[in-house]
Write a protein that holds these residues in place. Sequence first.
Motif, PDB file in Angstrom:
ATOM      1  N   TYR A  14       0.867  -1.175   0.000  1.00  0.00           N
ATOM      2  CA  TYR A  14       0.000   0.000   0.000  1.00  0.00           C
ATOM      3  C   TYR A  14       0.908   1.230   0.000  1.00  0.00           C
ATOM      4  N   THR A  15       0.493   2.295  -0.637  1.00  0.00           N
ATOM      5  CA  THR A  15       1.341   3.480  -0.703  1.00  0.00           C
ATOM      6  C   THR A  15       0.692   4.711  -0.066  1.00  0.00           C
ATOM      7  N   ASP A  16      -0.285   4.507   0.766  1.00  0.00           N
ATOM      8  CA  ASP A  16      -0.930   5.617   1.472  1.00  0.00           C
ATOM      9  C   ASP A  16       0.111   6.415   2.275  1.00  0.00           C
ATOM     10  N   CYS A  17       1.105   5.718   2.798  1.00  0.00           N
ATOM     11  CA  CYS A  17       2.157   6.320   3.607  1.00  0.00           C
ATOM     12  C   CYS A  17       2.996   7.313   2.805  1.00  0.00           C
ATOM     13  N   VAL A  18       3.199   7.012   1.549  1.00  0.00           N
ATOM     14  CA  VAL A  18       4.027   7.842   0.680  1.00  0.00           C
ATOM     15  C   VAL A  18       3.410   9.224   0.502  1.00  0.00           C
ATOM     16  N   GLU A  19       2.112   9.242   0.399  1.00  0.00           N
ATOM     17  CA  GLU A  19       1.378  10.476   0.137  1.00  0.00           C
ATOM     18  C   GLU A  19       1.566  11.530   1.234  1.00  0.00           C
ATOM     19  N   VAL A  20       1.778  11.095   2.459  1.00  0.00           N
ATOM     20  CA  VAL A  20       1.892  12.040   3.575  1.00  0.00           C
ATOM     21  C   VAL A  20       3.333  12.371   3.954  1.00  0.00           C
ATOM     22  N   CYS A  21       4.285  11.704   3.352  1.00  0.00           N
ATOM     23  CA  CYS A  21       5.697  11.906   3.710  1.00  0.00           C
ATOM     24  C   CYS A  21       6.192  13.260   3.206  1.00  0.00           C
ATOM     25  N   PRO A  22       6.655  14.124   4.122  1.00  0.00           N
ATOM     26  CA  PRO A  22       7.108  15.446   3.700  1.00  0.00           C
ATOM     27  C   PRO A  22       8.520  15.477   3.112  1.00  0.00           C
ATOM     28  N   VAL A  23       9.271  14.370   3.215  1.00  0.00           N
ATOM     29  CA  VAL A  23      10.661  14.390   2.761  1.00  0.00           C
ATOM     30  C   VAL A  23      10.980  13.338   1.701  1.00  0.00           C
ATOM     31  N   ASP A  42      11.433  11.374  11.119  1.00  0.00           N
ATOM     32  CA  ASP A  42      10.677  10.924  12.294  1.00  0.00           C
ATOM     33  C   ASP A  42       9.425  11.754  12.554  1.00  0.00           C
ATOM     34  N   CYS A  43       8.755  12.131  11.501  1.00  0.00           N
ATOM     35  CA  CYS A  43       7.582  13.007  11.649  1.00  0.00           C
ATOM     36  C   CYS A  43       6.343  12.253  12.140  1.00  0.00           C
ATOM     37  N   THR A  44       6.347  10.945  12.049  1.00  0.00           N
ATOM     38  CA  THR A  44       5.269  10.047  12.499  1.00  0.00           C
ATOM     39  C   THR A  44       4.033  10.056  11.605  1.00  0.00           C
ATOM     40  N   LEU A  45       4.051  10.774  10.502  1.00  0.00           N
ATOM     41  CA  LEU A  45       2.862  10.861   9.651  1.00  0.00           C
ATOM     42  C   LEU A  45       2.547   9.561   8.923  1.00  0.00           C
ATOM     43  N   CYS A  46       3.558   8.807   8.552  1.00  0.00           N
ATOM     44  CA  CYS A  46       3.349   7.604   7.739  1.00  0.00           C
ATOM     45  C   CYS A  46       2.741   6.442   8.518  1.00  0.00           C
ATOM     46  N   PRO A  48       0.439   5.906  10.931  1.00  0.00           N
ATOM     47  CA  PRO A  48      -1.008   5.675  11.005  1.00  0.00           C
ATOM     48  C   PRO A  48      -1.682   5.524   9.642  1.00  0.00           C
ATOM     49  N   GLU A  49      -0.999   5.894   8.572  1.00  0.00           N
ATOM     50  CA  GLU A  49      -1.585   5.803   7.232  1.00  0.00           C
ATOM     51  C   GLU A  49      -1.462   4.413   6.619  1.00  0.00           C
ATOM     52  N   CYS A  50      -0.651   3.553   7.185  1.00  0.00           N
ATOM     53  CA  CYS A  50      -0.409   2.229   6.607  1.00  0.00           C
ATOM     54  C   CYS A  50      -1.560   1.273   6.926  1.00  0.00           C
ATOM     55  N   PRO A  51      -2.336   0.873   5.911  1.00  0.00           N
ATOM     56  CA  PRO A  51      -3.451  -0.048   6.146  1.00  0.00           C
ATOM     57  C   PRO A  51      -3.002  -1.423   6.647  1.00  0.00           C
ATOM     58  N   ALA A  52      -1.755  -1.788   6.333  1.00  0.00           N
ATOM     59  CA  ALA A  52      -1.239  -3.099   6.726  1.00  0.00           C
ATOM     60  C   ALA A  52      -0.506  -3.064   8.068  1.00  0.00           C
ATOM     61  N   LYS A  53      -0.455  -1.903   8.693  1.00  0.00           N
ATOM     62  CA  LYS A  53       0.251  -1.756   9.977  1.00  0.00           C
ATOM     63  C   LYS A  53       1.677  -2.301   9.869  1.00  0.00           C
ATOM     64  N   ALA A  54       2.379  -1.883   8.820  1.00  0.00           N
ATOM     65  CA  ALA A  54       3.714  -2.405   8.530  1.00  0.00           C
ATOM     66  C   ALA A  54       4.818  -1.375   8.736  1.00  0.00           C
ATOM     67  N   ILE A  55       4.517  -0.270   9.424  1.00  0.00           N
ATOM     68  CA  ILE A  55       5.519   0.763   9.671  1.00  0.00           C
ATOM     69  C   ILE A  55       5.638   0.975  11.176  1.00  0.00           C
ATOM     70  N   TYR A  56       6.891   0.932  11.652  1.00  0.00           N
ATOM     71  CA  TYR A  56       7.164   1.079  13.088  1.00  0.00           C
ATOM     72  C   TYR A  56       8.368   1.985  13.304  1.00  0.00           C
ATOM     73  N   PRO A  57       8.397   2.687  14.440  1.00  0.00           N
ATOM     74  CA  PRO A  57       9.629   3.370  14.809  1.00  0.00           C
ATOM     75  C   PRO A  57      10.721   2.308  15.007  1.00  0.00           C
ATOM     76  N   GLU A  58      11.938   2.650  14.645  1.00  0.00           N
ATOM     77  CA  GLU A  58      13.037   1.682  14.725  1.00  0.00           C
ATOM     78  C   GLU A  58      13.132   1.016  16.094  1.00  0.00           C
ATOM     79  N   ASP A  59      12.929   1.769  17.153  1.00  0.00           N
ATOM     80  CA  ASP A  59      13.034   1.214  18.509  1.00  0.00           C
ATOM     81  C   ASP A  59      11.848   0.331  18.898  1.00  0.00           C
TER      82      ASP A  59
END
Length: 107
Positions: A14-23, A42-46, A48-59
Amino acid sequence: MPFVVIENCIKCKYTDCVEVCPVDCFHEGPNFLVIDPEECIDCTLCEPECPAKAIYPEDDVPAGQEGFIALNAELAKVWPVLTERKDAPPDAKEWDGKPGKLPLLER
């Protein structure tokens, strides 16, 4: 602390995350996305946008998914930047949540 795309993105892409990325830190492979840890602010925008819940902070990468930290960094160096949302693969919903997809990663 950069964000990391983990296994559940494989074959979902899914690319919903890409749409909100400012950089523009997302890079696209054939069936997976990665985040360039050097570009991520580390803006945190991406996350919550991931429908697959596949994005996490590194830690906070889930146990067993730690290898994706290095994989994101590696593939971000060779895959092209993706700056616009695209349609997900037609079978993305079927792949969402399936374990053991790492062998299906296309480089």
